[in-house]
Each structure stands twice: as structure tokens, then as C-alpha cells.
Write a protein that holds these residues in place. Sequence first.
Motif, PDB file in Angstrom:
ATOM      1  N   PRO A 124       0.815  -1.220   0.000  1.00 19.76           N
ATOM      2  CA  PRO A 124       0.000   0.000   0.000  1.00 19.76           C
ATOM      3  C   PRO A 124       0.842   1.260   0.000  1.00 19.76           C
ATOM      4  O   PRO A 124       2.031   1.253   0.337  1.00 19.76           O
ATOM      5  N   SER A 125       0.220   2.356  -0.391  1.00 19.52           N
ATOM      6  CA  SER A 125       0.805   3.685  -0.302  1.00 19.52           C
ATOM      7  C   SER A 125       0.216   4.407   0.906  1.00 19.52           C
ATOM      8  O   SER A 125      -0.902   4.121   1.331  1.00 19.52           O
ATOM      9  N   VAL A 126       0.977   5.348   1.434  1.00 22.71           N
ATOM     10  CA  VAL A 126       0.478   6.277   2.439  1.00 22.71           C
ATOM     11  C   VAL A 126       0.406   7.651   1.787  1.00 22.71           C
ATOM     12  O   VAL A 126       1.402   8.160   1.271  1.00 22.71           O
ATOM     13  N   PHE A 127      -0.773   8.243   1.762  1.00 21.10           N
ATOM     14  CA  PHE A 127      -0.956   9.596   1.247  1.00 21.10           C
ATOM     15  C   PHE A 127      -1.092  10.547   2.439  1.00 21.10           C
ATOM     16  O   PHE A 127      -1.731  10.210   3.436  1.00 21.10           O
ATOM     17  N   ALA A 128      -0.494  11.710   2.329  1.00 26.73           N
ATOM     18  CA  ALA A 128      -0.597  12.713   3.383  1.00 26.73           C
ATOM     19  C   ALA A 128      -0.793  14.071   2.735  1.00 26.73           C
ATOM     20  O   ALA A 128      -0.266  14.334   1.649  1.00 26.73           O
TER      21      ALA A 128
END
Length: 283
Positions: free
Chosen positions: A73-77
Amino acid sequence: MHRIQGRGHIAAAAALATAITGGAAATAVAQDDPGIAVPDGLRVSGALGTEVSSHFISYGTDVWGAGSSWSRPSVFAFSEVSIDFDYFDVTTGVWFDIRESDRGPLGGPINEVDWYLGIGKNIDRFRVDLVYQAWFYTDEGTEEVFDVVLGFDDSDLLFEGFAFNPSLIAHTRLHGPDPDFTGGTVFVFGIEPEYTVMPDGDFPVTFSLPAEVAFGIDGFYADNGFGYAALGVSAGMPLTFIPADYGSWSLGANLTYYWTDADAIGNPRSDFLTGLVGLYLDF
């Protein structure tokens, strides 16, 4: 709170269906937001958020080629600030894609940084936003895009407590780092009917069914015409147990199924399921 996020993540409170780079995002339901009072009478507000997403989808393109896998997964911020000038409002912020890979232009796990600047206005039930974005994801340069976003608040028009929340995005590529950059425009038509369970309770939960369909022109996709369709289910809940002095916190979650045109986009899989969970703060 008017919220814009990078890679085309655009949503206007109540007026716009969430449009996530050609996908449906989790609906974050905020508590009442008093904003920040400033001496000259302007209304200033801000937002912070982080999301864990199984895929990185940009207008139907499976950026990391995850296909049916949820294993990386990616982490978006994101972080942004909005100023309401009464006649119109201005929002600016930054958005990050954080994922361990060998592509990140900034080194380490930061693979993309987007800066955006938008100006918007509410006109009766309509909402209009003009948004410039600069996407930095390669050492070769920056991709620049411009979005025109139209939304309509149809709350209670059909019957009390219901709205389709229709929206239209015209997303145009202005410039790119690739010497073979083709530009082009994609039109994304969306709706997001929603319903809140126990709206007057301590923990109201808002469910929505975001859906959209996209068509590309002028070489946005490999083939002009249909690009993708998406249908999702989202849920959002304000964290009312957190004191208001610490801002308005909320949780969101989303599942979205994509159908993409293999000739136009060429994803590893033409149809796939994505998932996302997020934590948001409005102040």
C-alpha cells in the motif's frame, strides 16, 4: 471546509462528490468547524490528513501497477490552508505519496510531492473551482495540470435528507517532464449519494455511494473516448470524543471497484478493487 488534495483530489463540502484522481475517496465527516478568526475579518481554516491506500489511482491509471494485489500500500498525506474572502475562497496545500520504491525523486519513501492552488466560489447551489497543480515525481521535471470543477448541491430537491451531489471535472495536462508529453483532457462525471445514520447521536456515520465515469480527448489516453468507470462505498465518522479545542477529527474508509479500458489505459488488470482508510483533522 473546502478541501483540495493533490493528484486531482478535489471535494467541496456538501456541494461536490469526492473526485480522487479519477477515483472515489473516503468521505471524511467533519464536526462543526469554526475556522480561525483573524483581525481583518477573513476566515482562515486548515486541514491535515493521512490515508493508507491499497492502490495509487490517477484518473483510472494504476500508477504502481498493483492490479489485484493489496500487498504494497501507499500512504498519502496532505496539509492545506483556506482563506474565505466572502466573495470567493482560496486554498493551497501539498500532497505526498509515500511508498518504499526506487523511483522517489526526493530519496527514501517519498515518491511524489504535489503543490496545488485553487480559487472557488459558491453560487446558490452551484460550486465552481479553478485549480492549478504541480506534480513532482521525477528528476526530469514537473508535470503541471489545470482543473475546472463544477458541483451542484441538490440536497432535499427530490426528497428531504437525500442528494445525488453531481460533479464534473475537466482535468487538463499543461506540461510534463517527458519529451513525448501529449497533454490532453479528461472529463470525469460523478455522483455521490449519501445518508447519515443517527445524525443527532454521539457518533453519526455517513455512508455514501460514489460513482463516476471518465472520457478522454486530445490524447489524454492512448485512445480517445471512454477511459474508466468506478463505483464505491464510503463511510465517515467524526471523532466527537476529542475536545473541540483540538480541532475536528474524523475517520473515513472506502472501497472502490474500477473498470478501465485496456486499449485506452493499459493497466495490468482492466478491473480491480481498491481500499482506503484515512484520518483527518479540520481546524
